[in-house]
Design an enzyme around this catalytic site. Structure first.
Site, PDB file in Angstrom:
ATOM      1  N   ASP A 134     -12.775 -16.377   9.872  1.00 22.77           N
ATOM      2  CA  ASP A 134     -11.432 -15.959   9.476  1.00 22.77           C
ATOM      3  C   ASP A 134     -10.681 -15.564  10.744  1.00 22.77           C
ATOM      4  OD1 ASP A 134      -9.187 -14.542   8.747  1.00 22.77           O
ATOM      5  OD2 ASP A 134     -10.164 -13.364   7.181  1.00 22.77           O
TER       6      ASP A 134
ATOM      7  N   LYS B 124      -0.855 -16.068   9.596  1.00 25.21           N
ATOM      8  CA  LYS B 124      -0.076 -15.105  10.392  1.00 25.21           C
ATOM      9  C   LYS B 124       0.741 -15.749  11.515  1.00 25.21           C
ATOM     10  CE  LYS B 124      -2.815 -10.939   9.488  1.00 25.21           C
ATOM     11  NZ  LYS B 124      -1.839 -10.034   8.908  1.00 25.21           N
TER      12      LYS B 124
ATOM     13  N   TYR C 184       0.828  -1.216   0.000  1.00 26.60           N
ATOM     14  CA  TYR C 184       0.000   0.000   0.000  1.00 26.60           C
ATOM     15  C   TYR C 184       0.860   1.263   0.000  1.00 26.60           C
ATOM     16  CZ  TYR C 184      -3.705  -3.285   1.027  1.00 26.60           C
ATOM     17  OH  TYR C 184      -4.581  -4.333   0.954  1.00 26.60           O
TER      18      TYR C 184
ATOM     19  N   TYR D 132     -12.380  -7.530   6.869  1.00 20.87           N
ATOM     20  CA  TYR D 132     -11.217  -7.603   5.972  1.00 20.87           C
ATOM     21  C   TYR D 132     -10.775  -9.065   5.885  1.00 20.87           C
ATOM     22  CZ  TYR D 132      -6.608  -7.370   3.979  1.00 20.87           C
ATOM     23  OH  TYR D 132      -5.531  -7.598   3.164  1.00 20.87           O
TER      24      TYR D 132
HETATM   25  N1  PMP Z   1      -7.805 -12.175   6.908  1.00 25.03           N
HETATM   26  C1  PMP Z   1      -7.495 -11.353   7.923  1.00 25.03           C
HETATM   27  C2  PMP Z   1      -8.456 -11.211   9.066  1.00 25.03           C
HETATM   28  C3  PMP Z   1      -6.284 -10.656   7.911  1.00 25.03           C
HETATM   29  O1  PMP Z   1      -5.991  -9.814   8.921  1.00 25.03           O
HETATM   30  C4  PMP Z   1      -5.398 -10.851   6.831  1.00 25.03           C
HETATM   31  C5  PMP Z   1      -4.060 -10.123   6.754  1.00 25.03           C
HETATM   32  N2  PMP Z   1      -4.039  -8.834   7.168  1.00 25.03           N
HETATM   33  C6  PMP Z   1      -5.761 -11.713   5.792  1.00 25.03           C
HETATM   34  C7  PMP Z   1      -6.965 -12.364   5.883  1.00 25.03           C
HETATM   35  C8  PMP Z   1      -4.855 -11.940   4.606  1.00 25.03           C
HETATM   36  O2  PMP Z   1      -3.705 -12.617   4.976  1.00 25.03           O
HETATM   37  P1  PMP Z   1      -2.367 -12.502   4.104  1.00 25.03           P
HETATM   38  O3  PMP Z   1      -1.913 -11.080   4.208  1.00 25.03           O
HETATM   39  O4  PMP Z   1      -1.444 -13.492   4.738  1.00 25.03           O
HETATM   40  O5  PMP Z   1      -2.737 -12.881   2.712  1.00 25.03           O
END
Ligand code: PMP
Length: 436
Positions: A252, A281, A23, A151
């Site tokens: 998620d 993560k 970004y 997100y």
């Molecule tokens: N879902 C959530 C809740 C996230 O916080 C993130 C990453 N910020 C993602 C999906 C995407 O993961 P990645 O950046 O490893 O593709």
């Protein structure tokens, strides 16, 4: 170029000229700072400065950096094999990790699909839900319900279920599939539950459940869409709606998994289990990119009975042994630690340290849950300027939008935590004085 690596300024200029950062503009970029090493909770910059890392490298480095146990696991696995294809082959690293994941994840999840990143694990979750209904002849169930403020990643399927405004749907309107968005949950984590909060979601189920494969949400904590902590009863109600209307629930937990909110998984706050779970993560303690999508036996078996006879996905680096070994070691490390009281200690420290921010001009809200602390400002934060002020005070954060927030590694000690929270306060106070 080899020479330039040793010349800091030239290396930075090369970086600016040729390397995309997340970004970040390629023509008027905010500065990037060279890191030469990281240890425990500290990042060491090329100019010798040491910063307390308040970001855990975007939720990932829960055990801090350069952890001897994780290093040891990596080195041991490297001596065996860094990688091997997962098609037609398997290995102890993947099996050991799956045993650990299934032992700690919400009940009912029984099958694990390894992915290379969080976004891919969301793609996999969405595809699993679609194939599940297709296999039963329910091809009309091809849309998703998601939450405003959510997100889920940056790939196309994931983007299509991100908040339409912060996820910039208009930029990709012509290619993004259209899904249904419920209002952002309004009832805060620690407020008295108001059942009206779920009315908007229920209306979507009443009107569109027949078209929908799944509801996808981040349980309890909406991360990159606004760092918002909502009531666990919302999650219970969502689980109930999914059951009543025959819609799968995808949780998620890419950001929230592995203890961050005070439970191993945020679903634990509501005592519910999803049909499909995404983790990433912190899965590898922040060492390597690895994610996983877990599902029930029913979903896996139904998909396998369908037309394709299998789930249609198979990344090259699926089940990478190095990443799986480190992930298993990271889970062992977490479970062997007194992680719950550590998170509790961080929560109290952040509450105490950030509370005074509420009285500062420009601050509209201060909230803390588990090892996550958020100061919400009235106006968008000038990221580069605020980052610079924080760095002068020995702290590394990356604010976004109107939010200055932190989720430090779990091993942060009381003094470091006090420093982190105190400097956040001091910088916000300074912002008001200098009018940034
Ligand atoms: N879902 C959530 C809740 C996230 O916080 C993130 C990453 N910020 C993602 C999906 C995407 O993961 P990645 O950046 O490893 O593709």
């Amino acid at each position: 170029m080899a020479d330039k690596v040793f010349n800091l300024e030239a290396a930075l200029a090369y970086d600016r000229d040729h390397i995309w950062h997340p970004y970040t503009s390629m023509i008027a970029p905010d500065p990037v700072y060279p890191v030469v090493s990281a240890n425990g909770v500290m990042l060491k910059l090329a100019d010798g400065r040491e910063l307390i890392d308040g970001m855990s490298s975007w939720w990932a480095a829960i055990h801090g950096y350069n952890h001897p146990r994780l290093n040891e696991a990596a080195i041991e696995q490297l001596g065996k094999m860094a990688h091997v294809m997962f098609g037609g082959l398997t290995h102890p690293a993947a099996i050991g990790l799956v045993e650990r994941l299934l032992a700690i994840c919400p009940r009912g999840l029984d099958k694990v699909f390894f992915c290379d990143s969080g976004s891919v694990s969301v793609e996999v979750a969405l595809k699993m839900a679609l194939q599940y209904w297709q296999a039963q002849g329910e091809t009309e169930k091809h849309r998703f319900i998601a939450l405003s403020g959510g997100y889920h990643g940056d790939t196309f399927g994931a983007m299509s279920v991100c908040d339409p405004v912060t996820g910039m749907h208009h930029l990709f309107r012509s290619v993004l599939p259209k899904h249904f968005f419920a209002p952002r949950p309004g009832c805060r984590f620690d407020q008295t539950w108001n059942p009206c909060d779920v009315e908007g979601l229920e209306k979507l189920f009443q009107e569109h459940a027949g078209d929908c494969a799944a509801l996808i949400l981040e349980p309890v904590v909406q991360g990159a869409g606004g760092m918002w902590f909502y009531h666990p009863d919302y999650l219970k109600a969502a689980r109930d709606l999914c059951d009543r209307y025959d819609v799968l629930l995808i949780a998620d937990e890419i950001a929230t998994g592995f203890g961050r909110t005070g439970r191993l998984f945020a679903c634990g706050h509501a005592g519910i289990a999803p049909d499909i779970l995404c983790v990433g993560k912190a899965l590898t303690g922040g060492y390597l990119s690895l994610a996983a999508t877990l599902c029930t036996a029913d979903i896996a078996e139904t998909i396998s009975h369908g037309e394709a006879g299998c789930f249609m996905h198979g990344p090259t680096f699926m089940g990478n042994p190095l990443a799986c070994t480190i992930a298993a070691a990271s889970i062992d490390l977490l479970l062997a630690s007194d992680w719950q009281s550590r998170i509790g200690r961080i929560e109290s420290g952040l509450k105490e340290g950030l509370a005074p921010c509420s009285d500062l001009p420009g601050v509209t809200d201060v909230r803390v849950l588990g090892a996550i602390g958020v100061v919400e400002m009235a106006a968008p934060v000038r990221i580069a300027a605020v980052q610079k002020l924080l760095m002068e005070r020995g702290v590394w954060l990356r604010p976004f939008g109107r939010l200055i927030y932190t989720m430090p590694p779990y091993l942060i000690n009381d003094a470091e935590l006090g420093h982190l929270a105190g400097e956040i306060f001091a910088v916000i106070e300074q912002l008001a004085k200098i009018g940034i």
